[in-house]
Design an enzyme around this catalytic site. Sequence first.
Site, PDB file in Angstrom:
ATOM      1  N   LYS A  41       0.822  -1.186   0.000  1.00  0.00           N
ATOM      2  CA  LYS A  41       0.000   0.000   0.000  1.00  0.00           C
ATOM      3  C   LYS A  41       0.870   1.255   0.000  1.00  0.00           C
ATOM      4  O   LYS A  41       0.425   2.333  -0.389  1.00  0.00           O
ATOM      5  CB  LYS A  41      -0.870   0.037   1.273  1.00  0.00           C
ATOM      6  CG  LYS A  41      -1.717  -1.186   1.460  1.00  0.00           C
ATOM      7  CD  LYS A  41      -2.363  -1.189   2.853  1.00  0.00           C
ATOM      8  CE  LYS A  41      -3.078  -2.525   3.053  1.00  0.00           C
ATOM      9  NZ  LYS A  41      -3.320  -2.809   4.453  1.00  0.00           N
ATOM     10  N   GLY A  42       2.119   1.096   0.458  1.00  0.00           N
ATOM     11  CA  GLY A  42       2.986   2.253   0.700  1.00  0.00           C
ATOM     12  C   GLY A  42       3.218   3.154  -0.497  1.00  0.00           C
ATOM     13  O   GLY A  42       3.371   4.356  -0.352  1.00  0.00           O
ATOM     14  N   ASP A  98       7.599   3.134  -2.150  1.00  0.00           N
ATOM     15  CA  ASP A  98       7.770   4.121  -1.094  1.00  0.00           C
ATOM     16  C   ASP A  98       9.216   4.202  -0.617  1.00  0.00           C
ATOM     17  O   ASP A  98       9.780   5.271  -0.482  1.00  0.00           O
ATOM     18  CB  ASP A  98       6.817   3.830   0.081  1.00  0.00           C
ATOM     19  CG  ASP A  98       6.870   2.379   0.564  1.00  0.00           C
ATOM     20  OD1 ASP A  98       7.668   1.565   0.037  1.00  0.00           O
ATOM     21  OD2 ASP A  98       6.096   2.038   1.484  1.00  0.00           O
ATOM     22  N   ASP A 101      14.816  -0.465   1.347  1.00  0.00           N
ATOM     23  CA  ASP A 101      15.481  -0.661   2.631  1.00  0.00           C
ATOM     24  C   ASP A 101      16.576  -1.716   2.436  1.00  0.00           C
ATOM     25  O   ASP A 101      17.646  -1.407   1.918  1.00  0.00           O
ATOM     26  CB  ASP A 101      14.397  -1.083   3.632  1.00  0.00           C
ATOM     27  CG  ASP A 101      14.883  -1.181   5.062  1.00  0.00           C
ATOM     28  OD1 ASP A 101      15.790  -0.430   5.430  1.00  0.00           O
ATOM     29  OD2 ASP A 101      14.340  -2.020   5.811  1.00  0.00           O
ATOM     30  N   PHE A 150      13.460   4.728  11.306  1.00  0.00           N
ATOM     31  CA  PHE A 150      12.161   4.217  10.876  1.00  0.00           C
ATOM     32  C   PHE A 150      11.229   5.393  10.592  1.00  0.00           C
ATOM     33  O   PHE A 150      10.909   6.177  11.476  1.00  0.00           O
ATOM     34  CB  PHE A 150      11.559   3.284  11.929  1.00  0.00           C
ATOM     35  CG  PHE A 150      10.418   2.493  11.367  1.00  0.00           C
ATOM     36  CD1 PHE A 150      10.658   1.330  10.645  1.00  0.00           C
ATOM     37  CD2 PHE A 150       9.104   2.930  11.509  1.00  0.00           C
ATOM     38  CE1 PHE A 150       9.616   0.616  10.082  1.00  0.00           C
ATOM     39  CE2 PHE A 150       8.050   2.221  10.946  1.00  0.00           C
ATOM     40  CZ  PHE A 150       8.311   1.060  10.240  1.00  0.00           C
ATOM     41  N   VAL A 151      10.808   5.511   9.344  1.00  0.00           N
ATOM     42  CA  VAL A 151      10.024   6.674   8.942  1.00  0.00           C
ATOM     43  C   VAL A 151       8.571   6.310   8.615  1.00  0.00           C
ATOM     44  O   VAL A 151       8.276   5.162   8.263  1.00  0.00           O
ATOM     45  CB  VAL A 151      10.661   7.392   7.723  1.00  0.00           C
ATOM     46  CG1 VAL A 151      11.961   8.073   8.120  1.00  0.00           C
ATOM     47  CG2 VAL A 151      10.886   6.429   6.565  1.00  0.00           C
ATOM     48  N   ASP A 157       3.885   3.267   6.854  1.00  0.00           N
ATOM     49  CA  ASP A 157       3.147   3.056   8.098  1.00  0.00           C
ATOM     50  C   ASP A 157       4.032   2.550   9.235  1.00  0.00           C
ATOM     51  O   ASP A 157       5.103   1.985   9.019  1.00  0.00           O
ATOM     52  CB  ASP A 157       2.051   2.011   7.873  1.00  0.00           C
ATOM     53  CG  ASP A 157       2.622   0.602   7.730  1.00  0.00           C
ATOM     54  OD1 ASP A 157       3.457   0.397   6.837  1.00  0.00           O
ATOM     55  OD2 ASP A 157       2.256  -0.279   8.540  1.00  0.00           O
ATOM     56  N   ARG A 163      -0.019   6.440   7.585  1.00  0.00           N
ATOM     57  CA  ARG A 163       0.171   6.480   6.132  1.00  0.00           C
ATOM     58  C   ARG A 163      -0.295   7.812   5.543  1.00  0.00           C
ATOM     59  O   ARG A 163       0.205   8.271   4.524  1.00  0.00           O
ATOM     60  CB  ARG A 163      -0.629   5.365   5.451  1.00  0.00           C
ATOM     61  CG  ARG A 163      -0.082   3.967   5.688  1.00  0.00           C
ATOM     62  CD  ARG A 163      -0.764   2.992   4.750  1.00  0.00           C
ATOM     63  NE  ARG A 163      -0.605   1.596   5.150  1.00  0.00           N
ATOM     64  CZ  ARG A 163       0.447   0.837   4.844  1.00  0.00           C
ATOM     65  NH1 ARG A 163       1.444   1.338   4.141  1.00  0.00           N
ATOM     66  NH2 ARG A 163       0.513  -0.417   5.243  1.00  0.00           N
TER      67      ARG A 163
END
Length: 174
Positions: A41-42, A98, A101, A150-151, A157, A163
């Site tokens: 969903k990001g 999004d 990582d 952690f963003v 989210d 979100r």
Amino acid sequence: MSESVRVLLTEEEVDKRIKELGEAISRDYQGETVHLVCVLKGGVFFMCELAKRITVPVTMDFMSASSYGSSTKSSGVVKIVKDLDEPLKDRHVLIVEDIVDSGRTLSYLIKMLGDREPASIKLCTLLDKPERRVTDVKVDYTGFEIPDEFVVGYGLDYDQRYRNLPYIGVVEFN
Ligand code: IMP
Ligand code: MG
């Protein structure tokens, strides 16, 4: 314990950068149609804003993937929860994410989608945490490189929340 969000990138900074990315993509895909593939969903907030800034013809599709393993560490084994509706053959595919990582999810997806014979396949990510990379991934368009924190916000989210924030922030526990 209470939670708060410290702003890392303001709404204005994010919007300005997305506009620049849209301009770069429009230049690079001159004369072509770009097929945006959103990883749910990001990626959805970023993709909508980016698509509005692209001036060449755009088509879009959506997919959802989840990586097996604990919630904090992706395993590299990716499960396709929702596949694309349309074939990719002969299309100029631009995957919109999004954040990159470890790179495990994207390296798997690029390989899987690359096997569907697109005319080209590139990756655009709003955020990149290069320090965290364990699998090599070629990122073609990056919004911002950020430190290993952690963003949340702009699609990202923490436990499904935040979100909808119109900026990028860091969750802090007080
Ligand atoms: P990886 O690159 O395979 O490790 O996983 C990337 C995915 O992990 C992203 O698509 C996000 O869903 C999630 N993720 C990684 N870092 C963050 C973060 O800082 N905030 C929220 N989600 C994150
Ligand atoms: Mg994601």
